[in-house]
Write an enzyme that holds these catalytic residues in place. Structure first.
Site, short mmCIF file in Angstrom:
data_model
loop_
_atom_site.label_atom_id
_atom_site.label_comp_id
_atom_site.label_asym_id
_atom_site.label_seq_id
_atom_site.Cartn_x
_atom_site.Cartn_y
_atom_site.Cartn_z
N ASP A 74 0.79 -1.25 0.00
CA ASP A 74 0.00 0.00 0.00
C ASP A 74 0.82 1.29 0.00
OD1 ASP A 74 -2.47 -1.09 -0.29
OD2 ASP A 74 -3.00 -1.04 1.83
N LYS A 123 3.41 1.13 -4.89
CA LYS A 123 4.27 0.55 -5.93
C LYS A 123 3.55 0.44 -7.28
CE LYS A 123 4.78 -3.11 -3.40
NZ LYS A 123 4.12 -2.66 -2.15
N THR A 124 2.35 -0.11 -7.22
CA THR A 124 1.62 -0.33 -8.47
C THR A 124 1.17 0.99 -9.08
OG1 THR A 124 0.94 -2.48 -7.63
CG2 THR A 124 -0.29 -1.63 -9.51
N HIS A 146 3.74 -9.50 -0.53
CA HIS A 146 5.05 -9.69 0.10
C HIS A 146 5.64 -11.07 -0.20
CE1 HIS A 146 8.20 -9.15 2.96
NE2 HIS A 146 7.80 -10.16 3.71
P1 GDP Z 1 1.12 -1.10 -3.47
O1 GDP Z 1 0.49 -2.11 -2.58
O2 GDP Z 1 2.44 -0.65 -2.92
O3 GDP Z 1 1.21 -1.53 -4.90
O4 GDP Z 1 0.19 0.22 -3.42
P2 GDP Z 1 -0.90 0.74 -4.47
O5 GDP Z 1 -0.27 1.31 -5.67
O6 GDP Z 1 -1.91 -0.32 -4.66
O7 GDP Z 1 -1.51 1.95 -3.65
C1 GDP Z 1 -2.14 1.78 -2.38
C2 GDP Z 1 -3.09 2.93 -2.12
O8 GDP Z 1 -2.37 4.16 -2.00
C3 GDP Z 1 -4.10 3.15 -3.23
O9 GDP Z 1 -5.33 3.50 -2.64
C4 GDP Z 1 -3.54 4.31 -4.01
O10 GDP Z 1 -4.51 5.06 -4.68
C5 GDP Z 1 -2.87 5.11 -2.91
N1 GDP Z 1 -1.74 5.89 -3.45
C6 GDP Z 1 -0.72 5.39 -4.20
N2 GDP Z 1 0.13 6.37 -4.52
C7 GDP Z 1 -0.34 7.51 -3.95
C8 GDP Z 1 0.13 8.84 -3.92
O11 GDP Z 1 1.15 9.21 -4.47
N3 GDP Z 1 -0.63 9.75 -3.23
C9 GDP Z 1 -1.76 9.38 -2.59
N4 GDP Z 1 -2.42 10.33 -1.95
N5 GDP Z 1 -2.22 8.12 -2.60
C10 GDP Z 1 -1.53 7.19 -3.27
MG MG Z 2 0.73 -3.34 -5.77
#
Ligand code: GDP
Ligand code: MG
Length: 388
Positions: A21, A24-25, A84
């Site tokens: 979260d 990354k994606t 993970h």
């Molecule tokens: P991952 O698990 O690392 O791949 O995370 P995700 O890309 O799925 O993002 C997790 C959550 O964080 C989602 O609800 C995204 O919309 C939010 N998010 C990701 N990047 C940003 C950012 O730069 N700013 C904000 N405010 N929210 C973000």
């Molecule tokens: Mg992801």
């Protein structure tokens, strides 16, 4: 019809790492958005990355999304993984051969357990260059973000990454994805940092030749042929090679790929090698053909191993010292004795360090990935860390 990949720029493999979260994606999608706006990539939306098809590797189902793009100077294959456990499996088995990584850390949350674990894992599997994306900078209070940056630099230094010099770029994947120029500019800055900070890896075509034998056949009147994929280096007709297993030296008298003769084969090619004067029953799957003197087979090593959980098709009970499973290393299948040292026990879902003694010598080297199997199922994924 498929068009051939035309190599115009040097190619590197990179990937996003970091706590669930932290974005990354979203950042991966944002990178493709920024580069497609620049005309050197195709936009891949979040949903397409997060629903990557599952792939099977060595009997382990892994989740890995590949996106491809170009910057001004390089061609990248970029991988992003959903969970993970996927990081652990992909990184330790070598499915993710990263030349560099983008460590995504939320500017709001800072270092979390998986942040630290991915850095440790990256160090163990030989990822030498990390660039930091302090993501969600659109939400982070600047002073708190300064503290997070300090914390991340310290974490990297603690793992030998030279935290003082690692580029740290404040980004917002989400806002960049929405097209906000301030944040698309930040993603550009991140890509520039990757372009300049992650060096071109040493090309494995320059390394000494090595081919794990997958199959052995006889061509009447010509001799023994071994087939497999060239793991590294190049080989030419007329080259001297060592066959490790029977430990003999011979000469390559013919080379073919998919039925067509070739003068020279290189890393990545699937080939058949005709070997002079080698009797067919002396060579088996699992043996290795290599440049003479380039590798010394051995049998004792330490490894970092992820023990698959029951949910992942692994064991439901712990592994203890004295465990004797099969090790699948390249094309070889060898029994090995496991010693867990002081920990003595590894539970399903754990990542542990172990000492292994194989039943016979095989070519080993740090960074080599392997799978551990028992009764026909994969119960662990590991990487050689040190030869003993
Ligand atoms: P991952 O698990 O690392 O791949 O995370 P995700 O890309 O799925 O993002 C997790 C959550 O964080 C989602 O609800 C995204 O919309 C939010 N998010 C990701 N990047 C940003 C950012 O730069 N700013 C904000 N405010 N929210 C973000
Ligand atoms: Mg992801």
């Amino acid at each position: 019809p498929k068009t051939a990949y035309v190599r115009t720029k040097p190619h590197l493999n990179i990937g996003t790492m970091g706590h669930v979260d932290h974005g990354k994606t979203t950042l991966t999608a944002a990178i493709t958005k920024v580069l497609s706006d620049r005309g050197t990539g195709t936009f891949v939306p979040f949903d397409r990355i997060d629903r990557a098809p599952e792939e099977a590797q060595r009997g382990i189902t892994i989740n890995i999304a590949h996106v491809e793009y170009e910057t001004g100077t390089r061609h990248y294959a970029h991988i992003d993984m959903p969970g993970h456990a996927d990081y652990i499996k992909n990184m330790v088995t070598g499915a993710a051969q990263l030349d560099g990584a983008i460590l995504v850390v939320s500017a709001v949350e800072g270092i979390m357990p998986q942040t630290a674990e991915h850095v440790l894992l990256a160090r163990q599997v030989g990822v030498d260059h990390i660039v930091v994306a302090l993501n969600k900078a659109d939400m982070g209070d600047p002073e708190l973000t300064d503290l997070v940056e300090l914390e991340v630099r310290e974490l990297l230094s603690a793992h030998g990454y030279g935290g003082d010099t690692v580029p740290v770029v404040r980004v917002s994947g989400l806002r960049a994805l929405e097209g906000d120029p301030r944040w698309t500019g930040a993603v550009e800055a991140l890509l520039d940092a990757v372009d300049t900070y992650v060096p071109m890896p040493v090309r494995y075509t320059d390394a000494p030749f090595l081919l794990p034998v997958e199959n052995v056949l006889t061509i009447t009147g010509r001799g023994t042929v071994v087939t497999g994929a060239v793991e590294r280096g190049t080989v030419r007709v007329g080259d001297r090679v060592a066959v490790l297993g029977p430990d003999i030296e011979t000469v390559v008298t013919g080379l073919e790929t998919f039925g067509k003769p070739m003068e020279s084969a290189e890393a990545g090619d699937n080939v058949a090698l005709l070997l002079r004067g080698v009797e067919r029953d002396r060579v088996r799957r699992g043996h290795v053909v290599a440049a003479p003197g380039s590798v010394t087979p051995s049998r004792r090593f330490t490894a970092r191993v992820y023990v698959l959980s029951g949910r992942e098709g692994g064991r439901t009970t712990p592994v203890t010292t004295g465990y004797r499973p099969q090790f699948y290393i390249r094309t070889a299948d060898v029994v090995g004795d496991v010693d867990l040292g002081e920990a003595a026990v590894a539970r399903p879902g754990d990542t542990v360090t172990m000492t292994v003694e194989l039943g016979r010598d095989i070519p080993l080297e740090p960074g080599l990935g392997f799978a551990i199997r028992e009764g026909g199922r994969t119960v662990g994924a590991g990487t050689v860390t040190e030869l003993l």
